[in-house]
Design an enzyme around this catalytic site. Structure first.
Site, PDB file in Angstrom:
ATOM      1  N   TRP A 105      15.941  -3.991  10.404  1.00 30.01           N
ATOM      2  CA  TRP A 105      14.982  -3.432  10.920  1.00 30.01           C
ATOM      3  C   TRP A 105      15.291  -3.368  12.535  1.00 30.01           C
ATOM      4  O   TRP A 105      15.986  -4.157  13.144  1.00 30.01           O
ATOM      5  CB  TRP A 105      13.671  -4.044  10.709  1.00 30.01           C
ATOM      6  CG  TRP A 105      13.253  -4.129   9.580  1.00 30.01           C
ATOM      7  CD1 TRP A 105      13.315  -5.299   8.768  1.00 30.01           C
ATOM      8  CD2 TRP A 105      13.003  -3.243   8.575  1.00 30.01           C
ATOM      9  NE1 TRP A 105      12.723  -4.983   7.462  1.00 30.01           N
ATOM     10  CE2 TRP A 105      12.443  -3.653   7.449  1.00 30.01           C
ATOM     11  CE3 TRP A 105      12.803  -1.777   8.695  1.00 30.01           C
ATOM     12  CZ2 TRP A 105      12.198  -2.923   6.188  1.00 30.01           C
ATOM     13  CZ3 TRP A 105      12.268  -0.889   7.389  1.00 30.01           C
ATOM     14  CH2 TRP A 105      12.074  -1.353   6.331  1.00 30.01           C
ATOM     15  N   TRP A 163       1.475  -0.135   1.759  1.00 33.14           N
ATOM     16  CA  TRP A 163       2.558  -0.437   2.658  1.00 33.14           C
ATOM     17  C   TRP A 163       3.907  -0.487   1.830  1.00 33.14           C
ATOM     18  O   TRP A 163       4.982   0.096   2.348  1.00 33.14           O
ATOM     19  CB  TRP A 163       2.517  -1.585   3.505  1.00 33.14           C
ATOM     20  CG  TRP A 163       1.656  -1.057   4.812  1.00 33.14           C
ATOM     21  CD1 TRP A 163       0.338  -1.377   5.123  1.00 33.14           C
ATOM     22  CD2 TRP A 163       2.302  -0.558   6.089  1.00 33.14           C
ATOM     23  NE1 TRP A 163       0.014  -0.670   6.090  1.00 33.14           N
ATOM     24  CE2 TRP A 163       1.149  -0.264   6.965  1.00 33.14           C
ATOM     25  CE3 TRP A 163       3.339  -0.223   6.368  1.00 33.14           C
ATOM     26  CZ2 TRP A 163       1.237   0.558   8.079  1.00 33.14           C
ATOM     27  CZ3 TRP A 163       3.748   0.418   7.741  1.00 33.14           C
ATOM     28  CH2 TRP A 163       2.605   0.827   8.378  1.00 33.14           C
ATOM     29  N   GLU A 197      -7.897   6.771  -8.990  1.00 37.91           N
ATOM     30  CA  GLU A 197      -7.657   6.024  -7.702  1.00 37.91           C
ATOM     31  C   GLU A 197      -8.409   4.420  -8.066  1.00 37.91           C
ATOM     32  O   GLU A 197      -7.835   3.607  -7.316  1.00 37.91           O
ATOM     33  CB  GLU A 197      -8.505   6.546  -6.766  1.00 37.91           C
ATOM     34  CG  GLU A 197      -7.777   7.846  -6.229  1.00 37.91           C
ATOM     35  CD  GLU A 197      -6.322   7.927  -6.261  1.00 37.91           C
ATOM     36  OE1 GLU A 197      -5.903   7.067  -5.546  1.00 37.91           O
ATOM     37  OE2 GLU A 197      -5.526   8.637  -6.654  1.00 37.91           O
ATOM     38  N   ASN A 232      -6.630   8.441   3.235  1.00 37.33           N
ATOM     39  CA  ASN A 232      -5.443   8.164   2.371  1.00 37.33           C
ATOM     40  C   ASN A 232      -3.928   8.684   2.797  1.00 37.33           C
ATOM     41  O   ASN A 232      -2.887   7.983   2.988  1.00 37.33           O
ATOM     42  CB  ASN A 232      -5.822   8.079   0.841  1.00 37.33           C
ATOM     43  CG  ASN A 232      -4.480   7.458   0.181  1.00 37.33           C
ATOM     44  OD1 ASN A 232      -4.198   6.409   0.392  1.00 37.33           O
ATOM     45  ND2 ASN A 232      -3.871   8.486  -0.643  1.00 37.33           N
ATOM     46  N   TRP A 261       7.991  -3.275   7.652  1.00 38.39           N
ATOM     47  CA  TRP A 261       6.709  -2.773   7.199  1.00 38.39           C
ATOM     48  C   TRP A 261       5.635  -3.850   7.401  1.00 38.39           C
ATOM     49  O   TRP A 261       4.320  -3.387   7.522  1.00 38.39           O
ATOM     50  CB  TRP A 261       6.699  -2.261   5.675  1.00 38.39           C
ATOM     51  CG  TRP A 261       7.495  -3.570   4.750  1.00 38.39           C
ATOM     52  CD1 TRP A 261       8.739  -3.523   4.499  1.00 38.39           C
ATOM     53  CD2 TRP A 261       6.930  -4.632   4.252  1.00 38.39           C
ATOM     54  NE1 TRP A 261       9.217  -4.709   3.611  1.00 38.39           N
ATOM     55  CE2 TRP A 261       7.663  -5.427   3.413  1.00 38.39           C
ATOM     56  CE3 TRP A 261       5.437  -4.919   4.143  1.00 38.39           C
ATOM     57  CZ2 TRP A 261       7.455  -6.326   2.641  1.00 38.39           C
ATOM     58  CZ3 TRP A 261       4.937  -5.956   3.256  1.00 38.39           C
ATOM     59  CH2 TRP A 261       5.956  -6.545   2.567  1.00 38.39           C
ATOM     60  N   TRP A 320      -5.727   2.323  -9.522  1.00 33.92           N
ATOM     61  CA  TRP A 320      -4.866   1.842  -8.543  1.00 33.92           C
ATOM     62  C   TRP A 320      -5.346   0.380  -7.774  1.00 33.92           C
ATOM     63  O   TRP A 320      -4.523  -0.223  -7.640  1.00 33.92           O
ATOM     64  CB  TRP A 320      -4.580   2.823  -7.456  1.00 33.92           C
ATOM     65  CG  TRP A 320      -3.424   3.940  -7.871  1.00 33.92           C
ATOM     66  CD1 TRP A 320      -3.780   5.257  -8.043  1.00 33.92           C
ATOM     67  CD2 TRP A 320      -2.076   3.744  -7.732  1.00 33.92           C
ATOM     68  NE1 TRP A 320      -2.454   5.845  -8.089  1.00 33.92           N
ATOM     69  CE2 TRP A 320      -1.652   4.964  -7.880  1.00 33.92           C
ATOM     70  CE3 TRP A 320      -1.346   2.303  -7.513  1.00 33.92           C
ATOM     71  CZ2 TRP A 320       0.028   5.164  -8.386  1.00 33.92           C
ATOM     72  CZ3 TRP A 320       0.170   2.728  -7.629  1.00 33.92           C
ATOM     73  CH2 TRP A 320       0.823   4.074  -7.999  1.00 33.92           C
TER      74      TRP A 320
HETATM   75  C1  LIG Z   1      -0.650   2.058   3.967  1.00 27.74           C
HETATM   76  C2  LIG Z   1      -1.993   1.990   3.084  1.00 27.74           C
HETATM   77  C3  LIG Z   1      -2.702   0.921   3.241  1.00 27.74           C
HETATM   78  C4  LIG Z   1      -3.887   0.801   2.604  1.00 27.74           C
HETATM   79  N1  LIG Z   1      -4.534  -0.187   2.697  1.00 27.74           N
HETATM   80  C5  LIG Z   1      -5.994  -0.211   2.165  1.00 27.74           C
HETATM   81  C6  LIG Z   1      -6.726  -1.492   2.350  1.00 27.74           C
HETATM   82  O1  LIG Z   1      -6.584  -2.109   3.235  1.00 27.74           O
HETATM   83  N2  LIG Z   1      -8.098  -1.289   1.771  1.00 27.74           N
HETATM   84  C7  LIG Z   1      -8.282  -0.492   0.671  1.00 27.74           C
HETATM   85  O2  LIG Z   1      -9.266  -0.405   0.075  1.00 27.74           O
HETATM   86  N3  LIG Z   1      -7.380   0.662   0.504  1.00 27.74           N
HETATM   87  C8  LIG Z   1      -6.130   0.735   0.956  1.00 27.74           C
HETATM   88  N4  LIG Z   1      -5.142   1.764   0.944  1.00 27.74           N
HETATM   89  C9  LIG Z   1      -5.619   2.772  -0.109  1.00 27.74           C
HETATM   90  C10 LIG Z   1      -6.601   4.068   0.141  1.00 27.74           C
HETATM   91  O3  LIG Z   1      -5.878   4.641   1.369  1.00 27.74           O
HETATM   92  C11 LIG Z   1      -8.110   3.725   0.394  1.00 27.74           C
HETATM   93  O4  LIG Z   1      -8.439   2.998  -0.445  1.00 27.74           O
HETATM   94  C12 LIG Z   1      -8.716   5.021   0.622  1.00 27.74           C
HETATM   95  O5  LIG Z   1      -8.005   5.856   1.800  1.00 27.74           O
HETATM   96  C13 LIG Z   1     -10.071   4.715   1.077  1.00 27.74           C
HETATM   97  O6  LIG Z   1     -10.827   5.771   1.321  1.00 27.74           O
HETATM   98  P1  LIG Z   1     -11.884   6.370   0.260  1.00 27.74           P
HETATM   99  O7  LIG Z   1     -12.802   5.132  -0.279  1.00 27.74           O
HETATM  100  O8  LIG Z   1     -12.546   7.561   0.466  1.00 27.74           O
HETATM  101  O9  LIG Z   1     -11.236   6.599  -1.232  1.00 27.74           O
HETATM  102  P2  LIG Z   1     -11.390   7.498  -2.448  1.00 27.74           P
HETATM  103  O10 LIG Z   1     -10.165   8.190  -2.371  1.00 27.74           O
HETATM  104  O11 LIG Z   1     -12.765   7.989  -2.558  1.00 27.74           O
HETATM  105  O12 LIG Z   1     -11.111   6.382  -3.657  1.00 27.74           O
HETATM  106  C14 LIG Z   1     -11.983   5.690  -4.145  1.00 27.74           C
HETATM  107  C15 LIG Z   1     -11.805   4.168  -4.061  1.00 27.74           C
HETATM  108  O13 LIG Z   1     -10.589   3.856  -4.915  1.00 27.74           O
HETATM  109  C16 LIG Z   1      -9.889   2.946  -4.290  1.00 27.74           C
HETATM  110  N5  LIG Z   1      -8.361   3.347  -3.924  1.00 27.74           N
HETATM  111  C17 LIG Z   1      -8.158   4.755  -3.447  1.00 27.74           C
HETATM  112  N6  LIG Z   1      -6.903   4.723  -3.399  1.00 27.74           N
HETATM  113  C18 LIG Z   1      -6.350   3.399  -3.538  1.00 27.74           C
HETATM  114  C19 LIG Z   1      -5.085   2.997  -3.395  1.00 27.74           C
HETATM  115  N7  LIG Z   1      -4.030   3.792  -3.166  1.00 27.74           N
HETATM  116  N8  LIG Z   1      -4.701   1.663  -3.666  1.00 27.74           N
HETATM  117  C20 LIG Z   1      -5.949   0.867  -3.968  1.00 27.74           C
HETATM  118  N9  LIG Z   1      -7.022   1.435  -4.015  1.00 27.74           N
HETATM  119  C21 LIG Z   1      -7.285   2.687  -3.945  1.00 27.74           C
HETATM  120  C22 LIG Z   1     -10.595   2.527  -3.168  1.00 27.74           C
HETATM  121  O14 LIG Z   1     -11.311   1.281  -3.523  1.00 27.74           O
HETATM  122  C23 LIG Z   1     -11.417   3.683  -2.755  1.00 27.74           C
HETATM  123  O15 LIG Z   1     -12.636   3.347  -2.061  1.00 27.74           O
HETATM  124  C24 LIG Z   1      -4.012   1.793   1.653  1.00 27.74           C
HETATM  125  C25 LIG Z   1      -3.232   2.878   1.516  1.00 27.74           C
HETATM  126  C26 LIG Z   1      -2.057   2.984   2.127  1.00 27.74           C
HETATM  127  C27 LIG Z   1      -1.218   4.111   1.845  1.00 27.74           C
END
Ligand SMILES: Cc1cc2nc3c(=O)[nH]c(=O)nc-3n(C[C@H](O)[C@H](O)[C@H](O)COP(=O)(O)OP(=O)(O)OC[C@H]3O[C@@H](n4cnc5c(N)ncnc54)[C@H](O)[C@@H]3O)c2cc1C
Length: 479
Positions: free
Chosen positions: A306, A382, A275, A341, A359, A278
């Site tokens: 759209w 997105w 993650e 997420n 989107w 990512w």
């Molecule tokens: C439509 C959509 C919009 C999103 N918008 C954002 C946003 O604006 N800001 C954001 O930080 N994340 C975003 N995410 C990614 C992800 O959903 C969040 O980072 C995550 O839910 C944050 O919760 P957590 O810290 O408990 O994540 P954990 O699962 O604990 O992950 C640890 C860290 O990894 C990073 N991370 C995890 N998944 C992703 C991912 N898919 N893409 C990029 N980084 C990731 C984040 O920094 C997160 O805090 C988005 C995902 C989707 C599907």
């Protein structure tokens, strides 16, 4: 001479690249934060600004503990920093790099302006583990597919955390220099409330949350991370967004734990590291393809037709679509500024593939509401859900909001938390309450159309329309 350390997305004193290097120069330190007037008026609930201000207040306290006052100034960064440099006779500006297009052009403007005044700017990698230029494929091009990017990412050596300075030698005259105030909570929050907020959003809170996650959630992360009713993810996204926690600290702490683990536990830690990858991946995508904040990465899908249905968009925003998993997600977002997420994916997919709404409208709504809003991750997420991005899911693979709910929230605990109208609905119906017999609706105090809305679209039909529209767009693009 003094060094200005310009704080931006790095509101901490531990493991801070620019601060560490500034101290290493042996010169006096002038810590600065430039308040953007837009941050004070984020339109909606103001929650985003308040969280940021709490993090800022915590930085102010932490810097003061090290012996330097944080100067806060409203205005245009180039003007503010040039003025400060002149006043304090600073000859250097240090800051950590950002990668979004607007931030890059702002930083270039600042560096040029300061150079004109004879001030030397030095920038540092801090926000990511690997920057865009460190990882290119064999053709010297950026990676646009995650798996080979990840493989390459894992082979590179990682920077170690920087030690926190023990003491800061503050710039002479800093104590008496006029600094703007950090706006108070809602303009009138009590000092007690401000302390509580700092405990939620400040650097100490972020470090505590990391420790808690490592101790209690990391080992089960792989199994629990998709269950929104469970506190199974790190919830570090706000800390990583504002930089109250450093990505190096997170990565190395996880790695250290991983070395003490084996079998499924170490697989869980590997999944967590994925993650973090990512996160770097989307930063480099945005750097190399800055137009993707506004346009589809896969240009063919700019042609998708759209529907601009404002009523459906409102239903989605307010969590009134009649699909419990979508509604719970949107209400969680509106109430807390954060969504799980899995539910971000479900709500985003629903807007694009069920309501056939562009989107970009959803992305912008998330941007306004999310306290962890990050342009790269939001845009990447997105575009992935909309099938328009790098490495996105194919357009014909469409999330079913009912089966997603049944799989990831089988007993409805999550939906019931945010959609209390469903509190007494049996698990069998909780993700499709409109299928309940009328008698059961009465018994569950959930009359469809009265207590809770019927589905605003028929998923089975709208998914077929979405497939047709995306396939048409692809055909047009291929001509
Ligand atoms: C439509 C959509 C919009 C999103 N918008 C954002 C946003 O604006 N800001 C954001 O930080 N994340 C975003 N995410 C990614 C992800 O959903 C969040 O980072 C995550 O839910 C944050 O919760 P957590 O810290 O408990 O994540 P954990 O699962 O604990 O992950 C640890 C860290 O990894 C990073 N991370 C995890 N998944 C992703 C991912 N898919 N893409 C990029 N980084 C990731 C984040 O920094 C997160 O805090 C988005 C995902 C989707 C599907």
């Amino acid at each position: 001479m003094a060094v200005i350390v310009w704080f931006r997305r790095d509101l901490r004193v531990h493991d801070h690249a620019a601060l560490y290097h500034a101290v290493e120069t042996g010169e006096e330190i002038l810590p600065v934060f430039v308040l953007d007037v837009r941050q004070e008026k984020d339109g909606q609930s103001g929650r985003k600004s308040q969280a940021l201000f709490s993090a800022l207040r915590s930085l102010q306290g932490n810097l003061a503990d090290l012996g330097a006052r944080l100067v806060i100034k409203r205005g245009e960064p180039a003007e503010v920093l040039a003025e400060l440099a002149k006043h304090f006779g600073a000859d250097k500006l240090f800051f950590n790099r950002e990668y979004a297009p607007k931030a890059i052009s702002r930083d270039e403007q600042v560096a040029a302006e300061l150079q004109r005044n004879g001030i030397f700017t030095q920038t540092f990698k801090d926000m990511v583990l690997h920057e865009e230029g460190e990882l290119l494929n064999k053709q010297g091009k950026p990676y646009v597919v995650f798996t080979p990017y990840k493989r390459a990412w894992l082979t590179l050596p990682k920077d170690k955390p920087f030690p926190m300075p023990k003491k800061l030698r503050a710039a002479t005259g800093l104590e008496s220099y006029p600094s703007d105030l950090i706006p108070a909570l809602g303009g009138q929050g009590s000092a007690k409330e401000q302390v509580r907020e700092e405990e939620l959003y400040g650097e100490r809170a972020a470090r505590r949350r990391l420790g808690q996650f490592l101790d209690t959630q990391l080992a089960g992360y792989k199994l629990q991370r998709d269950l929104p009713a469970v506190d199974g993810t790190s919830r570090l996204s706000f800390a990583l967004r504002t930089g109250t926690l450093s990505i190096r600290t997170v990565y190395h702490s996880v790695l250290e734990r991983m070395h003490q683990m084996s079998g499924p536990q170490s697989e869980a830690a590997e999944t967590f590291v994925s993650e973090l990858i990512w996160r770097d991946f989307y930063q480099q995508v945005l750097f190399h393809f800055p137009h993707t904040v506004e346009q589809a990465f896969l240009a063919d899908y700019e042609q998708v037709e759209w529907d601009d249905n404002e009523e459906l968009f409102r239903k989605w925003c307010t969590g009134q679509t009649g699909y419990p998993m979508v509604d719970a997600g949107m209400r969680q977002l509106n109430q807390t500024g954060w969504i799980h997420n899995r539910v971000r994916m479900i709500t985003a997919s629903f807007l694009v593939k069920d309501l056939l709404i562009d989107w970009r409208k959803g992305m912008n709504y998330f941007a306004e509401q999310l306290i962890d809003h990050d342009e790269a991750a939001n845009c990447g997420g997105w575009q992935w859900c909309a099938s328009t991005g790098t490495d996105a899911q194919p357009y014909f693979r469409i999330f079913n909001p009912v089966s997603q709910g049944e799989k990831f929230d089988p007993d409805g605990t999550y939906v019931k938390q945010y959609v209390p109208e469903l509190a007494h609905v049996p698990a069998k119906y909780v993700h499709k309450p409109w299928t309940m017999p009328e008698l059961l609706q009465k018994e569950s105090a959930c009359m469809i159309g009265l207590d809770y809305p019927p589905p605003c679209v028929d998923h089975a039909i709208s998914r077929l329309i979405a497939i047709e529209r995306f396939s048409q767009a692809k055909k047009l693009g291929n001509k």
